[in-house]
Scaffold this active site. Structure first.
Site, short mmCIF file in Angstrom:
data_model
loop_
_atom_site.label_atom_id
_atom_site.label_comp_id
_atom_site.label_asym_id
_atom_site.label_seq_id
_atom_site.Cartn_x
_atom_site.Cartn_y
_atom_site.Cartn_z
N GLU A 84 18.46 10.26 2.04
CA GLU A 84 17.35 11.62 1.24
C GLU A 84 17.28 11.41 -0.20
O GLU A 84 15.81 12.56 -0.71
CB GLU A 84 18.81 12.63 0.91
CG GLU A 84 18.29 14.64 1.23
CD GLU A 84 19.76 14.86 0.80
OE1 GLU A 84 19.69 16.21 1.31
OE2 GLU A 84 20.91 14.40 1.59
N ASP A 138 17.65 23.93 -5.27
CA ASP A 138 19.01 24.53 -4.81
C ASP A 138 19.92 24.54 -6.30
O ASP A 138 20.09 25.63 -6.62
CB ASP A 138 19.78 23.27 -4.12
CG ASP A 138 19.31 23.79 -2.77
OD1 ASP A 138 18.65 23.87 -2.66
OD2 ASP A 138 20.43 22.61 -2.13
#
Length: 800
Positions: free
Chosen positions: A759, A562
């Protein structure tokens, strides 16, 4: 024959036991494959729910569970649980033990509702259509619960497509005494029945403290039938509230606000058995509920024992994590990974405009592509399609992600290779004529409800790291170094290992899939190529260079990394280190597959590509001054230059296994990994070097946090290096041991502290952050725990 939905046990108001009519003849490769399909047919394949069972059949029987503490008029509605949500008052939840072929036990620590819910799901072989299955639901008030904890529990069953499902009990305005029975039929399931039993006598219900109890006694079971549009069945909670509102309004009108019934009496469905395709079964309890029904108890105990024995043999943590305190953690992490497997069916939104701007060939291309996306001319619904996949996170990412899946399947392949290959095949069945697979599978309205609209459209020129090819390498490794299941008492071993015990089955699998793999491989080469010739770059090959499409100044979402820093501004002449490394791994995997299935000419072709890629990684991406691998771009003078952002990108050739033990770059890579001022932290490898001016800036998604998937690749690469004779063997062994210990201890510590896997992890504090209950690739910690302890064992062989 019939499906029987039995309800056992305490809270356990609902237990399902399914017996189904014989299946039609199927063409299968072998009896084991047929049995495998049967044992995988049913499951809690709605992982976005706290609990919901369905088969791997489109538009079929679907079930779910809702519950709430109902002691307050103002809080009751928000107390209802159905879909997994972040920050919903949970003190942790998930599977304690679970095997997708047998079942298991899930505990939900619902602090907000002052109750711990246990769902015990089991499969019982026999008959066709996956045999029988059952679930027992129990509830135990937490320590801070009020003396009289009133909990409403609603089980629903619905038929999504063609077929029927009706309540066969005779209607009773006061509710049902005893077992609630539903009967149904569909082409795929034949005739079936679902039973919800009364439960043990010790179950208590709220006292009749209001005259409304005379017309709706809560010691009976309330059943309400609805006719719901097929596309809306997934919205069970909203449908429930809509239905309840009518009941609430009627009670308030009848009794008035001053003499209103208590909330547990008001927040109930109507006693209304009629024709419909969705049926709500509601019970209201006062306090705890204990176990009953020995038959299901025996099945649960058998499944638990089988799971424990298999886990101890296949994925048992090795020193220093063989202590008792790590056992429950390891089992829970793996169980939640495999318990996150779901079946998804629906349409997808795809832009097939193939707009010329999507080639990203001009400077400033990101503005052009943004404008092209806004035209929306060719954005259409495609499908429907189906996908059997493991998801990253039940509350936040309850859908298929392409690059996540390869990581998910690494530990699952050790547990059940046949299941793993079934999931891989499901993904490749999505491939289009060009070779594209959408990187994010958002199938149907239910899946889209969790995704912002700007991220729902998929683009056929967008790639994602080809991590599924890691699984092909794992399969080939296991075929080339077979190990017998010593001492296995698992009656399903021959099914789980059918492709390993019979290599011809594995070759047939690869041979059948190979045309799709080859199509996908050449789609990558065609759509993600990088430009060497136009900028007169000095490289061994003018063809082996790669650039992610989907680039913007702030992100390359397609890379998976990302917001990781890249050259600025973006340029069509960029080359990306991580992508050429992934292509090297993918090419190696294709070569090995071609060798296994005797595609001799293709082996030579892939070998040529592989050699050129490895040479070009050095020629195009190694920066001698920075002593690291870097992305490349074009400067104002039309010259190719390196842009170095030390971190995960810098070590990708090492992570993907493309550097032999005597590679001259390894020393600098190990320096970067081990330096606390660069990537090393007490909690794992930072995604970006601490020395980078971009460290911790912006979104800070991949600009400092510790990610388990990349750390796993590092642990494995260090282990492989430690087992190979060369100048870095001893150093790699120590780094492997230290990194392995740091990762496991931190994820374990945060799991104990918060009740969740996360995460990512903060590199300064070790705290879990971003998405909670991220039991996808963070569960790779289980694989890391099962890796050898080199501090004690020294050099080992064939452990992985």
């Amino acid at each position: 024959m019939m499906i029987q939905l039995w309800r056992f046990s305490a809270f356990a108001v609902f237990l399902c036991w399914l017996q189904l009519a014989p299946a039609k003849d199927q063409t299968v490769l072998s009896e084991n494959i047929k049995l495998s399909n049967e044992t995988l047919l049913w499951g809690p394949y709605r992982p976005n729910l706290y609990f919901g069972v369905r088969p791997r059949i489109p538009k079929s029987l679907t079930t779910g569970l809702l519950w709430a503490k109902v002691d307050s008029f103002t809080e009751a509605q928000k107390n209802f649980r159905h879909t997994c949500e972040q920050h919903e008052g949970m003190a942790g939840y998930g599977w304690d033990e679970y095997d997708v072929r047998l079942g298991g036990r899930q505990t939900i620590h619902d602090a907000g509702n002052n109750v711990d819910i246990t769902t015990e799901f089991v499969k019982i072989p026999g008959g066709a259509h996956g045999g029988s299955w059952g679930v027992r639901v129990k509830g135990t008030p937490r320590e801070d619960a009020p003396e009289h904890l009133v909990t409403s529990v609603i089980f629903y069953a619905a038929m999504e497509g063609l077929g029927s499902l009706q309540v066969s009990n005779e209607a009773d305005d006061l509710g049902i005494e005893g077992t609630v029975r539903m009967e149904g039929s569909s082409n795929e399931l034949g005739d079936f029945a679902v039973e919800v039993t009364e439960g043990p006598e010790m179950n208590r219900h709220p006292p009749r403290s209001h005259k409304s109890s005379a017309s709706k006694p809560l010691d009976r079971t309330i059943v309400s039938s609805l006719q719901v549009e097929e596309g809306n069945i997934w919205q069970a909670k909203a449908l429930l509230f809509q239905h309840m509102k009518t009941e609430v309004d009627q009670m308030i009108e009848l009794y008035g606000n001053e003499n209103a019934p208590p909330p547990w009496q008001i927040f109930t469905v109507a006693n209304n058995i009629r024709e419909g395709n969705m049926h709500l079964v509601q019970k209201v309890f006062d306090g705890a509920f204990e176990k009953a029904a020995e038959v299901i108890s025996g099945a649960i105990e058998s499944a638990t024992k089988s799971f424990s024995e298999r886990f101890s043999r296949v994925l048992a943590p090795k020193a220093p994590f063989d202590k008792q305190k790590y056992q429950a953690f390891a089992r829970s992490m793996f169980s939640n990974l495999i318990g996150g497997i779901g079946y998804f069916y629906g349409d997808a939104i795809v832009d097939r405009s193939y707009a010329p701007e999507y080639e990203e060939e001009n400077e400033g291309f990101w503005d052009e592509t943004a404008e092209a996306r806004q035209r929306h001319g060719a954005v259409k619904l495609e499908g429907p399609a189906e996908l059997y996949t493991s998801i990253p996170s039940r509350p936040f990412f309850p859908r298929g992600f392409l690059w996540d899946e390869g990581f998910h399947l690494i530990p699952i392949a050790d547990w059940d290779m046949d299941l793993t290959l079934d999931i891989v095949r499901s993904w490749f069945n999505l491939i289009d004529d060009d070779g594209w697979i959408g990187r994010e599978q958002i199938l149907g309205q239910e899946a889209r409800s969790k995704v912002p609209s700007e991220f729902q459209v998929q683009y056929p020129h967008y790639a994602n790291p080809p991590t599924l090819f890691l699984i092909f390498e794992s399969l080939i490794d296991k075929l080339q170094k077979p190990s017998s299941p010593k001492g296995s008492a698992d009656p399903l071993e021959s099914i789980r290992s059918a492709h390993l015990q019979n290599p011809e089955n594995a070759k047939d699998y690869l041979r059948n899939l190979y045309p799709l793999l080859r199509r996908h491989y050449f789609w990558f080469r065609k759509t993600q190529w990088g430009d060497v010739k136009s900028y007169e770059r000095d490289a061994f090959s003018t063809k082996e260079a790669y650039r992610w499409r989907g680039r913007t100044p702030a992100h390359i979402l397609t890379s998976g990394l990302d917001d990781y820093p890249r050259p600025q501004p973006p340029h069509p002449g960029e080359l990306h280190t991580d992508l050429i490394s992934w292509m090297g791994m993918m090419t190696r995997s294709m070569r090995r597959i071609a060798e296994i299935i005797d595609e001799t000419d293709d082996v030579k072709e892939y070998h040529g590509y592989e050699t050129a890629i490895i040479r070009n990684i050095d020629d195009l991406h190694w920066d001698e001054k920075a002593q690291t691998y870097c992305d490349a771009t074009i400067d104002d003078y039309e010259e190719s230059i390196h842009v170095c952002h030390k971190g995960y990108i810098s070590i990708f050739p090492f992570l993907t296994g493309l550097l032999p033990a005597d590679n001259p770059r390894l020393g600098a890579i190990l320096d970067l990994i081990s330096d606390p001022e660069e990537m090393w932290s007490p909690y794992g490898l930072r995604s970006l070097s601490l020395s980078s001016p971009d460290y911790g800036t912006g979104e800070n998604y991949w600009r400092s946090p510790v990610w388990m998937n990349i750390n796993y690749l590092a642990v494995k690469a260090l282990f492989d290096l430690s087992q190979s004779t060369g100048p870095h063997q001893q150093r790699a062994s120590k780094l492997y041991s230290d990194l392995r210990r740091n990762l496991v201890e931190n994820v374990f510590r945060e799991w104990e502290r918060t009740g969740f896997a996360w995460e990512q992890y903060n590199p300064e504090t070790g705290e879990g952050q971003r998405t909670q209950h991220f039991t996808g690739w963070t569960s790779l910690v289980v694989k890391i725990m099962a890796m050898p302890d080199l501090q004690r064992d020294g050099r080992v062989r064939d452990e992985l």
